[in-house]
Every structure is written in C-alpha cells, then in structure tokens.
Design a protein around this motif. Structure first.
Motif, short mmCIF file in Angstrom:
data_model
loop_
_atom_site.label_atom_id
_atom_site.label_comp_id
_atom_site.label_asym_id
_atom_site.label_seq_id
_atom_site.Cartn_x
_atom_site.Cartn_y
_atom_site.Cartn_z
N ALA A 1 4.79 12.79 3.22
CA ALA A 1 4.79 11.36 2.96
C ALA A 1 4.62 11.14 1.47
CB ALA A 1 3.65 10.68 3.74
N VAL A 2 5.09 10.02 0.98
CA VAL A 2 4.90 9.66 -0.42
C VAL A 2 3.82 8.58 -0.46
CG1 VAL A 2 5.97 8.74 -2.51
CG2 VAL A 2 7.30 10.21 -0.97
N PHE A 3 2.66 8.91 -1.00
CA PHE A 3 1.52 8.01 -0.95
C PHE A 3 1.52 7.07 -2.16
CE2 PHE A 3 0.23 11.80 1.45
CZ PHE A 3 -0.08 11.20 2.67
N THR A 4 1.01 5.87 -1.94
CA THR A 4 1.06 4.85 -2.99
C THR A 4 -0.32 4.25 -3.30
OG1 THR A 4 1.60 3.18 -1.32
CG2 THR A 4 3.44 4.19 -2.51
N THR A 5 -1.10 3.91 -2.31
CA THR A 5 -2.38 3.25 -2.54
C THR A 5 -3.46 3.89 -1.67
OG1 THR A 5 -1.96 1.57 -0.83
CG2 THR A 5 -1.29 1.03 -3.09
N ALA A 6 -4.72 3.66 -2.07
CA ALA A 6 -5.83 4.22 -1.31
C ALA A 6 -7.07 3.36 -1.54
CB ALA A 6 -6.10 5.67 -1.73
N LYS A 7 -7.89 3.25 -0.50
CA LYS A 7 -9.12 2.46 -0.59
C LYS A 7 -10.13 3.02 0.40
CE LYS A 7 -11.48 -1.25 -1.93
NZ LYS A 7 -11.91 -1.46 -3.33
N GLY A 8 -11.31 3.34 -0.10
CA GLY A 8 -12.36 3.85 0.80
C GLY A 8 -11.94 5.14 1.46
N SER A 9 -11.90 5.12 2.80
CA SER A 9 -11.56 6.32 3.58
C SER A 9 -10.10 6.38 3.96
CB SER A 9 -12.42 6.36 4.86
OG SER A 9 -13.79 6.39 4.55
N TYR A 10 -9.27 5.48 3.41
CA TYR A 10 -7.88 5.39 3.85
C TYR A 10 -6.91 5.56 2.68
CZ TYR A 10 -9.78 3.56 8.21
OH TYR A 10 -10.47 3.41 9.38
N ILE A 11 -5.74 6.11 3.00
CA ILE A 11 -4.67 6.28 2.03
C ILE A 11 -3.36 5.85 2.70
CG2 ILE A 11 -4.41 8.72 2.70
CD1 ILE A 11 -3.60 9.31 -0.21
N THR A 12 -2.51 5.13 1.95
CA THR A 12 -1.32 4.51 2.52
C THR A 12 -0.07 5.05 1.84
OG1 THR A 12 -2.57 2.49 2.97
CG2 THR A 12 -0.17 2.31 2.97
N MET B 1 12.71 11.90 -0.45
CA MET B 1 11.77 12.82 -1.08
C MET B 1 12.47 14.02 -1.70
SD MET B 1 8.37 12.88 1.34
CE MET B 1 9.20 13.35 2.85
N ASP B 2 13.82 13.98 -1.77
CA ASP B 2 14.54 15.14 -2.28
C ASP B 2 14.24 15.42 -3.75
OD1 ASP B 2 16.04 12.70 -2.87
OD2 ASP B 2 17.55 14.07 -3.71
N VAL B 3 13.77 14.39 -4.49
CA VAL B 3 13.46 14.60 -5.90
C VAL B 3 12.37 15.65 -6.08
CG1 VAL B 3 11.76 12.72 -5.99
CG2 VAL B 3 12.90 13.47 -8.08
N PHE B 4 11.43 15.70 -5.17
CA PHE B 4 10.36 16.70 -5.26
C PHE B 4 10.91 18.10 -5.02
CE2 PHE B 4 8.33 12.72 -3.82
CZ PHE B 4 7.50 12.50 -4.90
N ALA B 5 11.80 18.21 -4.02
CA ALA B 5 12.38 19.53 -3.73
C ALA B 5 13.25 20.01 -4.88
CB ALA B 5 13.19 19.45 -2.43
N ARG B 6 13.94 19.07 -5.55
CA ARG B 6 14.83 19.46 -6.64
C ARG B 6 14.08 19.80 -7.92
NH1 ARG B 6 17.48 15.81 -8.77
NH2 ARG B 6 16.88 13.94 -7.60
N LEU B 7 13.01 19.07 -8.21
CA LEU B 7 12.40 19.15 -9.53
C LEU B 7 11.02 19.79 -9.57
CD1 LEU B 7 13.43 15.64 -10.92
CD2 LEU B 7 14.55 17.84 -11.28
#
Length: 420
Positions: free
Chosen positions: A20-31, A1-7
C-alpha cells in the motif's frame, strides 16, 4: 506502485508485506492513498511509542521551526540540546540514581551501538565483544559482528571478527546452568576466548524472536561482568523508552549497566535520534575522536524533551503499559489455546509480544491475513516464525481489542483456508 519497483533498490523489505502507499497517520492508525485505514501494531519498529503525530509534540516542533531556530548544529551548543540534557537528567537519570554522561553519536541505533563498542575497546584496551545467540544490534559492520542472524551477517560481505556469541537466557532449555560455558571459558586459559572488553545484551530480543531474559539471568550476567572486570552494555534501542514498562528495560532487574544504547522512540516523534550513555569514568574520548554530521539534530532534541515532560514525569505511563501488556497476554493465550497445534508459545513483556508458530511459514501468512483486515504487524525470529506485536504505548484498550480480534480472525483464516 510500479515506480517503486522501477526505481527503488531490491533491498526494500516492509513494503513487500504491506503493498500500500501510505499518506497520513494519527495516533494508532495509518491511512493509505485509497483511504483505507490500518491499525498499527508495528509502530515504526518501536520508533513510535507515543503514536503517529502526537499533537503536543507536533505543536512544540512546529513552534520551534516557525521561530527559525537551529535545525542542524553537529555538536555545537544550542538551547534545544541544553534543554534536552537538563530534562533528561532531571526526569530520567537522577530519579533512577543513574550517573551517566551523554554522547550524541549519530542519528540511529546502530550509531549508538558502534560508539559503545568502540568506547569499550578504547577504555579496556581489549578487542573481543561477547554477544548472545539470536542477538540483533544493527546493520553496520561493528554491530553485525555482534548480531546472530546469519542472513544479515552474510550481507556484510567481509569477515566479521572480534565477536563471540554465548547462549542467551533459556537458549539451552535449562539443560545447563546459566553462564556455565561463558564462565568456564573465561577461567580457562586454553579456551581460546580472549578476555572481552565488554558484553552487549538486549533484555528482550525483538528481532531475535521476542526472547525475554529473566531478571535473575540479567543480575547474574551483571555480576559475572563485575567479577571479571568486563564492561556491560545494554542495547535498549528498541526496548527502551518504556517499551517493557519502565523507561529502561533493565530497571526491573535492578542492574546498572556501564554503557546504555538508546534510539528509536527517544525523539518521541519518529525523528532520527540516538544517544550512548556511559559511566563518567568511561568517557575517555578525545575531542572529535568519534563524530558524525547528524549528531546535533535539534528538532529531535525538542520533541524528545516534550515526550519526557508529557509522558515520564509520573508513573502513569509505566503502569498503563504493564496493564495493556496483560490484556495482550490474555488474548494471545486464548488464541494459542484455540490453535494449540499451531502455536508453540506466547512470550513478551510490557507492550512487546510474540506468538511463536510451530510452522515458521504460518507467521507470515497470519501477518498477511491481518494486513488484509486492516492491521499492520511484522514477523521476527531466526526463521521469521514469530508474529510480533509492537503497538504504540498510547494505544487504547479498545484499539488493542480491535487488533487482537483481527489477529484471532487471521489465525482462523490461515488454519481453515477457504476451498472452492
């Protein structure tokens, strides 16, 4: 996740509590990208009232885009805009006997607020706007001038004028009658309070700590505004679209504001969308006098229309929201009883709830422990002392039980830390 801290700018906030780096989500959940799934009691700060990627809304959106339909149109006429206006009037306004013109001020809640403040000043010829202690109305300069949080106000970098704060409901713990200060200052020519153009209020202060105004207090405020010829603006950006039960959060009080601000869950799908509603006689704008490039985002019109048709053509959504709110209230009160020395109070309406901690630092610790156990929550309040629950309105009873159990575990972990 260092790209976020750098840029990415240091102004980033939510990601610091949820590393966390989130990718997908459905209904009440996020992954996240590691495959860990989290129950979402944040819901995009109230933007995802119908959950992530609602399948019917997604289908309607995809069909629209696949047909090469209009995406960007400023304030030109489109079929998507016409459909939204017709259905919004048929499903929301007309059944509630609300006669409002609809302005599309831009894509976000602060745009709705800025338009409301500007219109109130133009219509009345006055400058002062009255807001309330612990209010939050947005991060642009006009909205910040009627926001209470000192950290956010300081970030403006310039003086914030033409705004006056009055005590919100129960701010003084019942030690003085409601609106005693406000009414006295209005009636006293020596008070230093110029006659306001408008009063802006949240029926439930979300960012301010889940402070809930009573229906009686709101009715008295509406009456005060009418007697003194002051416009009443209700900021329903976070609490509208069913968050407190009814579509508009002010319905239970039986009031009809002069101007209403809506955004967040209005699109139904997390797409940027905001409107400013006004009584027809207030619509004194000259063509183009208040404009913006992204006030005609047609995909949001499409999903907003679908959300109205799917969720607001009957009373089911309101009843379910209120029932789920009772489920949360019972569980939070049990947690508060178990940790009576740590929890000050539990408060909320519908599906917005807060658990107020006596030690402000504990709220952040509870949210951090909850994150480790797979639950997203944020804090609110002037000292971030409130554990804030904002689940989707479509959350199931089982999902609520799951999340509330995690909160109970997180509280115990914070209260009884593991020692070596």
């Amino acid at each position: 996740m260092d790209v976020f801290a750098r840029l990415e700018s240091e102004v980033r906030g939510y990601c610091r509590g949820w590393p966390a780096v989130f990718t997908t989500a459905k209904g009440s959940y996020i992954t996240d990208e590691n495959g860990k799934t989290f129950l979402d009691f944040f819901a995009g700060a109230g933007t995802l009232n119908y959950g992530h990627n609602n399948p019917d809304l997604k289908r309607r959106l995809m069909e629209y885009l696949e047909g090469d339909a209009i995406v960007h149109s400023l304030d030109m006429y489109t079929t998507a805009k016409r459909d939204f206006l017709e259905r919004f009037n048929e499903i929301v306004l007309a059944p509630r006997d609300l006669d409002y013109k609809v302005q599309f001020p831009g894509p976000a809640g602060n745009h709705s607020v800025e338009a409301a403040l500007k219109l109130a000043r133009k219509y009345t010829g006055r400058e002062t706007i009255v807001s309330f202690t612990n209010a939050f109305h947005g991060m642009t300069l006009g909205a910040l001038a009627v926001t209470g949080n000192s950290m956010k106000r300081t970030g403006a970098g310039v003086p914030l004028g033409h705004g006056v704060a009055m005590p919100y409901d129960n701010y003084l713990d019942g030690r003085t009658p409601d609106f005693l200060l406000f009414e006295t200052m209005l009636d006293d020519s020596g008070s230093g309070l110029d006659k306001p153009a408008a009063v802006i209020v949240e029926t439930v202060q979300g960012e301010g700590g889940i402070n809930v105004a009573s229906a009686d207090w709101l009715r008295h405020l509406s009456d005060l505004c009418k007697r003194h010829d002051i416009l009443l603006i209700v900021d329903d950006v976070q609490m509208g679209c069913g968050r407190t039960g009814p579509f508009f959060s002010f319905e239970d009080a039986g009031i009809k504001p002069d101007i209403v601000c809506l955004s967040k869950s209005l699109s139904g799908y997390g797409l940027p969308f905001a409107v400013t509603l006004m009584r027809p006689e207030l619509d004194v704008w000259e063509p183009g006098e208040h404009n913006g490039t992204f006030r005609g985002f047609n995909p949001a019109f499409v999903t907003a229309t679908a959300a109205l048709e799917d969720f607001w053509t009957g009373e089911g959504m309101e009843k379910q929201t209120l029932a789920k709110g009772e489920q949360i209230e019972r569980a939070l009160n049990e947690i508060a009883l178990e940790h009576a020395g740590a929890v000050d109070t539990v408060r909320g309406r519908g599906l917005v709830w807060g658990m107020v901690m006596r030690d402000p630092e504990m709220a952040s610790k509870v949210c951090a422990e909850a994150f480790q156990r797979g639950l997203l929550m944020e804090t609110s309040g002037p000292e971030s002392e409130v554990v804030k629950l904002l689940p989707p309105l479509t959350v199931t009873e089982a999902e609520l039980d799951q999340g509330l159990a995690i909160i109970a575990e997180a509280m115990r972990a914070v209260r009884t830390p593991v020692t070596a």
